[in-house]
Design a protein around this motif. Structure first.
Motif, short mmCIF file in Angstrom:
data_model
loop_
_atom_site.label_atom_id
_atom_site.label_comp_id
_atom_site.label_asym_id
_atom_site.label_seq_id
_atom_site.Cartn_x
_atom_site.Cartn_y
_atom_site.Cartn_z
N SER A 237 0.84 -1.19 0.00
CA SER A 237 0.00 0.00 0.00
C SER A 237 0.88 1.24 0.00
CB SER A 237 -0.92 0.01 1.23
OG SER A 237 -0.14 0.08 2.41
N THR B 110 0.56 5.94 -0.26
CA THR B 110 -0.22 7.16 -0.39
C THR B 110 0.54 8.18 -1.21
OG1 THR B 110 -1.28 6.80 1.76
CG2 THR B 110 -1.36 9.03 0.84
N HIS C 56 -10.71 10.16 -8.72
CA HIS C 56 -11.55 10.77 -7.70
C HIS C 56 -11.35 12.28 -7.78
CE1 HIS C 56 -12.87 7.28 -5.28
NE2 HIS C 56 -11.66 6.77 -5.48
N THR D 250 -15.32 14.25 -0.96
CA THR D 250 -14.71 13.55 -2.08
C THR D 250 -15.81 12.92 -2.92
OG1 THR D 250 -14.42 11.47 -0.88
CG2 THR D 250 -12.59 13.05 -0.79
N LYS E 73 -16.43 10.09 -6.56
CA LYS E 73 -15.82 9.16 -7.50
C LYS E 73 -15.79 9.72 -8.90
CE LYS E 73 -17.24 5.02 -4.97
NZ LYS E 73 -18.03 3.76 -5.02
N PRO F 136 -12.60 4.70 -10.17
CA PRO F 136 -12.27 4.81 -8.75
C PRO F 136 -11.84 3.52 -8.05
CG PRO F 136 -14.63 4.66 -9.02
CD PRO F 136 -14.03 4.65 -10.41
N ASP F 137 -12.11 2.35 -8.68
CA ASP F 137 -11.89 1.09 -7.98
C ASP F 137 -10.41 0.87 -7.67
OD1 ASP F 137 -14.46 -0.68 -9.89
OD2 ASP F 137 -14.57 0.68 -8.17
N TYR G 225 -8.77 2.52 -5.34
CA TYR G 225 -8.19 3.77 -4.82
C TYR G 225 -9.10 4.37 -3.75
CZ TYR G 225 -5.78 3.54 -9.35
OH TYR G 225 -5.07 3.13 -10.44
N ASN G 226 -8.47 5.06 -2.79
CA ASN G 226 -9.24 5.86 -1.85
C ASN G 226 -8.59 7.23 -1.75
OD1 ASN G 226 -7.26 5.82 0.57
ND2 ASN G 226 -7.54 3.65 0.10
N VAL G 227 -9.36 8.21 -1.35
CA VAL G 227 -8.85 9.58 -1.27
C VAL G 227 -9.31 10.23 0.02
CG1 VAL G 227 -8.62 10.04 -3.75
CG2 VAL G 227 -10.83 10.38 -2.62
N SER G 228 -8.60 11.26 0.41
CA SER G 228 -9.02 12.06 1.55
C SER G 228 -8.63 13.51 1.34
CB SER G 228 -8.42 11.54 2.86
OG SER G 228 -7.02 11.66 2.85
N GLU H 230 -4.72 0.78 -1.64
CA GLU H 230 -4.82 -0.11 -0.48
C GLU H 230 -4.00 -1.39 -0.67
OE1 GLU H 230 -9.42 1.29 0.46
OE2 GLU H 230 -8.98 -0.46 -0.78
#
Lengths: 114, 113
Positions: A18, A20, A47, A55, A57, A61-62, A64-67, A79
């Motif tokens: 993983s 970032t 995203h 946030t 999509k 987007p699959d 991945y995550n964002v903040s 992830e």
């Protein structure tokens, strides 16, 4: 002027790891975006964010995550990295939605997944 | 659903005018058309933006017909430093709370001496 800064510039990961990616902008822009760019496929939106704490999509987007905890920063997380995520990732920001105001891009993060 | 189509590549010579056309059917009525330039190992950079008719700035002109189903980026008197990939971007309204942006696949312009 710094504009949009992406870190790191290069990274090699093993499958399953993983990481970032960090994007920072100093233009007080509300909107921020994460894209990936692959040969022959142009820019694809992963995203985006319309403001601090929000946030949404994009097209791909699959995986991945964002903040967006702070207005000036937009983080993209992988992830469990997969070889299909090998790409060049671009962050951008704009003062309103990208179709109405120009987007300002960083110089990209080149990510390889082995 | 809007879709953009632009030529994959173009060749030109220094001093010539270059016109790159992007076709975009079903563009949302209140969205702009934007063009970007990208050099190797850099992010795209904004060139010009328009809604209808003609827009001109210090580096390019943008021509948009009344039906807005296409747009033409015009680069006057290109130089070697204009060798780059050029992208058109159109907005396609909203899908619920999600903004829809449609990028072209890019036109690789090669300017020869």
């Amino acid at each position: 002027n710094a504009g949009v800064t992406q870190t790191p510039k290069f990274r090699v990961l093993k499958t399953g790891q993983s990481m970032t990616l960090l994007c920072a902008q100093d233009m007080n822009h509300e909107y921020m975006y994460w894209y990936r760019q692959d040969p022959g496929m142009g820019l694809r939106l992963i995203h985006y964010s319309v403001g601090e704490g929000t946030t949404a999509k994009g097209e791909v987007p699959d995986g991945y995550n964002v903040s967006r905890l702070k207005k000036q920063n937009f983080l993209l997380g992988l992830e469990s990295a997969a070889p299909s995520q090998t790409s060049v990732y671009f962050c951008a920001s704009s003062s309103s939605t990208g179709g109405l105001q120009p987007q300002h891009f960083g110089d990209g993060t080149r990510l390889s997944i082995l | 659903l809007a879709k953009t189509t632009q030529p994959i590549s173009m060749d030109s010579y220094e001093g010539q005018e270059v016109n790159i056309t992007c076709s975009h059917n079903n563009i949302a009525t209140n969205d702009y058309i934007t063009w970007y330039q990208q050099f190797p190992s850099q992010g795209p950079r904004f060139i010009i933006q328009g809604y209808k008719t003609k827009v001109t700035n210090e580096v390019a002109s943008l021509f948009i017909p009344a039906d807005r189903k296409s747009s033409t980026l015009s680069l006057p008197r290109v130089s070697l430093s204009d060798t780059a990939v050029y992208y058109c971007l159109v907005g396609d309204g909203w899908a619920g709370n999600n903004r829809k942006l449609i990028w072209g696949l890019g036109t690789s312009l090669a300017v020869n001496p």
